[in-house]
Motif scaffolding. Structure first.
Motif, PDB file in Angstrom:
ATOM      1  N   ASN A 178     -31.004  11.741  15.177  1.00 22.27           N
ATOM      2  CA  ASN A 178     -30.806  13.195  15.105  1.00 22.27           C
ATOM      3  C   ASN A 178     -31.686  13.924  16.116  1.00 22.27           C
ATOM      4  OD1 ASN A 178     -32.962  12.408  13.192  1.00 22.27           O
ATOM      5  ND2 ASN A 178     -33.027  14.566  12.671  1.00 22.27           N
ATOM      6  N   GLU A 194     -24.604  18.107  10.619  1.00 21.93           N
ATOM      7  CA  GLU A 194     -25.134  17.072   9.728  1.00 21.93           C
ATOM      8  C   GLU A 194     -25.840  15.971  10.523  1.00 21.93           C
ATOM      9  OE1 GLU A 194     -21.630  15.970   7.532  1.00 21.93           O
ATOM     10  OE2 GLU A 194     -21.967  17.529   6.029  1.00 21.93           O
ATOM     11  N   GLN A 239     -29.178  17.217  11.618  1.00 20.57           N
ATOM     12  CA  GLN A 239     -30.084  17.418  10.489  1.00 20.57           C
ATOM     13  C   GLN A 239     -30.504  16.095   9.850  1.00 20.57           C
ATOM     14  OE1 GLN A 239     -27.962  20.229   8.031  1.00 20.57           O
ATOM     15  NE2 GLN A 239     -28.599  21.963   9.287  1.00 20.57           N
ATOM     16  N   LYS A 295     -28.502  13.581   8.436  1.00 24.76           N
ATOM     17  CA  LYS A 295     -27.766  13.040   7.301  1.00 24.76           C
ATOM     18  C   LYS A 295     -27.687  11.528   7.445  1.00 24.76           C
ATOM     19  CE  LYS A 295     -23.473  13.243   4.746  1.00 24.76           C
ATOM     20  NZ  LYS A 295     -22.110  13.721   4.676  1.00 24.76           N
ATOM     21  N   GLU A 296     -27.919  10.814   6.356  1.00 29.69           N
ATOM     22  CA  GLU A 296     -28.004   9.360   6.417  1.00 29.69           C
ATOM     23  C   GLU A 296     -26.652   8.663   6.378  1.00 29.69           C
ATOM     24  OE1 GLU A 296     -30.860   7.658   3.799  1.00 29.69           O
ATOM     25  OE2 GLU A 296     -32.416   9.057   4.413  1.00 29.69           O
ATOM     26  N   THR A 297     -25.605   9.326   5.929  1.00 25.49           N
ATOM     27  CA  THR A 297     -24.291   8.697   5.867  1.00 25.49           C
ATOM     28  C   THR A 297     -23.330   9.450   6.778  1.00 25.49           C
ATOM     29  OG1 THR A 297     -23.756  10.019   3.913  1.00 25.49           O
ATOM     30  CG2 THR A 297     -24.580   7.795   3.525  1.00 25.49           C
ATOM     31  N   LEU A 298     -23.066   8.870   7.936  1.00 24.07           N
ATOM     32  CA  LEU A 298     -22.151   9.454   8.910  1.00 24.07           C
ATOM     33  C   LEU A 298     -21.215   8.362   9.415  1.00 24.07           C
ATOM     34  CD1 LEU A 298     -24.733  11.474  11.014  1.00 24.07           C
ATOM     35  CD2 LEU A 298     -23.003  12.458   9.514  1.00 24.07           C
TER      36      LEU A 298
END
Length: 74
Positions: free
Chosen positions: A7, A37, A40, A42-45
């Motif tokens: 990120n 996301e 920022q 986000k761990e699940t992409l």
């Protein structure tokens, strides 16, 4: 870009190129929400969408060694 998280890398590259989130999302063919996301942390992409963004920077996802001190031992 020494050891930046994904990120941090994307956000830093976007800013260094003078692109807004909207402009990068459009160029990469992903939604603004997805890019937000991603930036920022986000761990699940979806990996394919992450690669769509990274492709603009001449990069792709890959495996990296982990700090072994953070592994859970049985």
């Amino acid at each position: 870009m020494n050891n930046l998280s994904l990120n941090e890398y994307v956000k830093s590259k976007r800013k260094s190129l003078g692109l807004s989130r909207e402009e990068l999302a459009l160029k990469a063919g992903v939604g603004l929400r997805f890019l937000r996301e991603l930036e920022q942390g986000k761990e699940t992409l979806k990996m394919d969408k992450v690669n769509q963004v990274l492709k603009l920077f001449g990069m792709q996802l890959g495996a990296m060694p982990m700090d072994r001190n953070n592994l859970i031992e049985p």
